[in-house]
Design an enzyme around this catalytic site. Structure first.
Site, PDB file in Angstrom:
ATOM      1  N   ASP A   1     -11.971  -9.487   4.598  1.00  0.00           N
ATOM      2  CA  ASP A   1     -13.275  -9.470   3.920  1.00  0.00           C
ATOM      3  C   ASP A   1     -13.834 -10.885   3.818  1.00  0.00           C
ATOM      4  OD1 ASP A   1     -13.349  -6.758   3.538  1.00  0.00           O
ATOM      5  OD2 ASP A   1     -13.654  -6.858   1.369  1.00  0.00           O
TER       6      ASP A   1
ATOM      7  N   LYS B   1       3.331 -15.499   1.439  1.00  0.00           N
ATOM      8  CA  LYS B   1       3.490 -16.158   0.138  1.00  0.00           C
ATOM      9  C   LYS B   1       4.977 -16.459  -0.004  1.00  0.00           C
ATOM     10  CE  LYS B   1       1.833 -17.599  -3.802  1.00  0.00           C
ATOM     11  NZ  LYS B   1       0.827 -18.682  -3.961  1.00  0.00           N
TER      12      LYS B   1
ATOM     13  N   ASP C   1      -6.161  -7.309   3.948  1.00  0.00           N
ATOM     14  CA  ASP C   1      -7.318  -6.630   3.362  1.00  0.00           C
ATOM     15  C   ASP C   1      -8.270  -7.673   2.775  1.00  0.00           C
ATOM     16  OD1 ASP C   1      -8.900  -4.511   2.264  1.00  0.00           O
ATOM     17  OD2 ASP C   1      -7.960  -4.877   0.318  1.00  0.00           O
TER      18      ASP C   1
ATOM     19  N   TYR D   1       0.816  -1.214   0.000  1.00  0.00           N
ATOM     20  CA  TYR D   1       0.000   0.000   0.000  1.00  0.00           C
ATOM     21  C   TYR D   1       0.857   1.274   0.000  1.00  0.00           C
ATOM     22  CZ  TYR D   1      -4.703  -1.918   0.742  1.00  0.00           C
ATOM     23  OH  TYR D   1      -5.901  -2.543   0.588  1.00  0.00           O
TER      24      TYR D   1
ATOM     25  N   ASP E   1      -2.943 -18.309  -0.448  1.00  0.00           N
ATOM     26  CA  ASP E   1      -3.971 -18.967  -1.268  1.00  0.00           C
ATOM     27  C   ASP E   1      -4.593 -20.144  -0.513  1.00  0.00           C
ATOM     28  OD1 ASP E   1      -1.482 -20.213  -1.425  1.00  0.00           O
ATOM     29  OD2 ASP E   1      -1.636 -20.718  -3.551  1.00  0.00           O
TER      30      ASP E   1
HETATM   31  C1  IPM Z   1     -10.333  -1.504   4.097  1.00  0.00           C
HETATM   32  C2  IPM Z   1     -10.613  -0.844   2.764  1.00  0.00           C
HETATM   33  C3  IPM Z   1      -9.490   0.135   2.495  1.00  0.00           C
HETATM   34  C4  IPM Z   1      -8.214  -0.661   2.389  1.00  0.00           C
HETATM   35  C5  IPM Z   1      -9.686   1.018   1.261  1.00  0.00           C
HETATM   36  C6  IPM Z   1     -11.019   1.742   1.279  1.00  0.00           C
HETATM   37  C7  IPM Z   1      -8.556   2.009   1.113  1.00  0.00           C
HETATM   38  O1  IPM Z   1     -10.748  -1.816   1.775  1.00  0.00           O
HETATM   39  O2  IPM Z   1     -10.295  -0.762   5.113  1.00  0.00           O
HETATM   40  O3  IPM Z   1     -10.202  -2.715   4.135  1.00  0.00           O
HETATM   41  O4  IPM Z   1      -7.935  -1.279   1.359  1.00  0.00           O
HETATM   42  O5  IPM Z   1      -7.471  -0.680   3.380  1.00  0.00           O
HETATM   43 MG    MG Z   2     -10.776  -3.784   2.497  1.00  0.00          MG
END
Ligand code: IPM
Ligand code: MG
Length: 361
Positions: free
Chosen positions: A252, A192, A248, A142, A224
């Site tokens: 999710d 990885k 990230d 990032y 993975d």
């Molecule tokens: C998160 C989001 C952010 C990230 C974006 C909105 C910059 O996806 O907080 O997970 O990738 O960190």
């Molecule tokens: Mg995110």
């Protein structure tokens, strides 16, 4: 009376509604535990762009640095979608993480028994799942340099760099081990290392640190494979530690496995500052309608009570009150299922508050 100063950044979309709901819950916690929370508001995201031209004005940053903790709603919306990456509301988020050195992002994903049917997985697979992803938040791909779109022999090339120093790895890994010690004492490190040198170093540092935590069981998984195991055997994970981009993605995934996005809190902590925010976004489509689910933000405030103020008992009480409210059948539209009682933001918040009072007396 003990007093804590909270910087409140409501942001965009449903941000203001869910933060207001959460402040009402915090006030009730304050009454019950004899603590005073003092709130000071700052701008971030789209509203900050509209008012000052900057998604993270200096004033907001200053306010955060003067506070004991930061509570954030959500940022972004279609209105600002066409701005260049550098001027978007999300940039405010990325900058505040960096400026406050919030290097560890804690994202718990636990299944709430009353909502178990909202998981896309079979109840017997997901039952009992309670994991915490510790994502490195201020480095890795990032932020690595070089980055950009360059010209190479007359053709465009896009470049980002995944770079970690051993100190950056060590501090987040230590944090994860410490947290694992207070949970089920199991840590999964994700990388990885079969392909990337940066992951090879990550793994070495994790191994070195594990010597200081003999009580914590450690496993290494390639990212993975980990993505597969999270859907195959979610309930076997405790703490997962990983770099910025893998975290990230995996957070999710972990979130969707346990059911609703509207239930997921997060904490971003460093050695000095801490920021708490729901994982979900600003949901502009339902903003202002009074139907947003405030629970992820309320749970984020519970994490604030625990990690910033040492109020573990209060944090547990908040979680219990939410569990009770769900058991009573109250649901905002995003988690509604047949036979339940559909309520809006306000009523959900009131039900949680009345359970707080009831359970504490
Ligand atoms: C998160 C989001 C952010 C990230 C974006 C909105 C910059 O996806 O907080 O997970 O990738 O960190
Ligand atoms: Mg995110």
């Amino acid at each position: 009376m003990r007093k804590f100063k909270v910087a409140v950044l409501k942001g965009d979309g449903i941000g203001p509604e869910i933060v207001d709901a959460t402040l009402r819950v915090l006030d009730t916690v304050g009454e019950i535990f004899g603590v005073e929370f003092e709130y000071a508001e700052g701008l971030i995201g789209g509203v900050a762009i509209d008012e000052t031209g900057d998604p993270l004005p200096d004033e907001t940053l200053k306010l955060c640095k003067e506070s004991d903790a930061v509570l954030l709603g959500a940022v972004g919306g279609p209105k600002w979608d066409d701005l260049p990456t550098d001027k978007r509301p999300e940039k405010g988020l990325l900058r505040i993480r960096k400026e406050l050195d919030l290097y560890a992002n804690l994202r718990p994903a636990k299944v709430w028994e009353p909502l178990i049917d909202s998981s896309p997985l079979k109840p017997e697979v997901v039952r009992g799942t309670d994991m915490l992803v510790v994502r490195e938040l201020t480095s890795g791909i990032y932020y690595g340099e070089p980055r950009g779109i360059f010209n190479e022999n007359g053709k465009r090339v896009g470049v980002n760099t995944m770079k970690y120093s051993e100190d950056e790895i060590r501090r987040v890994v230590r944090k994860a081990f410490e947290i694992a010690l207070k949970r089920k004492k199991k840590l999964t490190s994700v990388d990885k290392a079969n392909v990337l040198e940066v992951s090879g170093l990550w793994r070495e540092v994790v191994e070195e640190e594990s010597k200081n935590y003999p009580g914590v069981e450690l496993e290494h998984l390639y990212v993975d494979n980990c993505a597969m195991q999270i859907v195959r055997r979610p309930s076997t994970f405790d703490v997962i530690v990983t770099g910025n981009i893998f975290g990230d993605i995996l957070s999710d995934e972990a979130g969707v496995v346990v059911g609703s996005l509207g239930m997921l809190p997060s904490a971003s902590v460093g050695d000095r500052y801490a920021l708490y925010e729901p994982v979900h976004g600003s949901a502009p489509d339902i903003a202002g309608k009074g139907v947003a689910n405030p629970i992820a933000t309320i749970l984020s405030a519970a994490m604030m009570l625990k990690y910033s103020f040492g109020m573990d008992e209060a944090a547990e009480l908040v979680e219990k009150s939410i569990e009770e409210t769900l058991k009573e059948g109250y649901r905002t539209p995003d988690i509604y299922s047949e036979g339940c009682k559909k309520v809006g933001t306000d009523e959900m918040t009131e039900r949680i508050i009345s359970n707080l009072r009831r359970l504490s007396s």
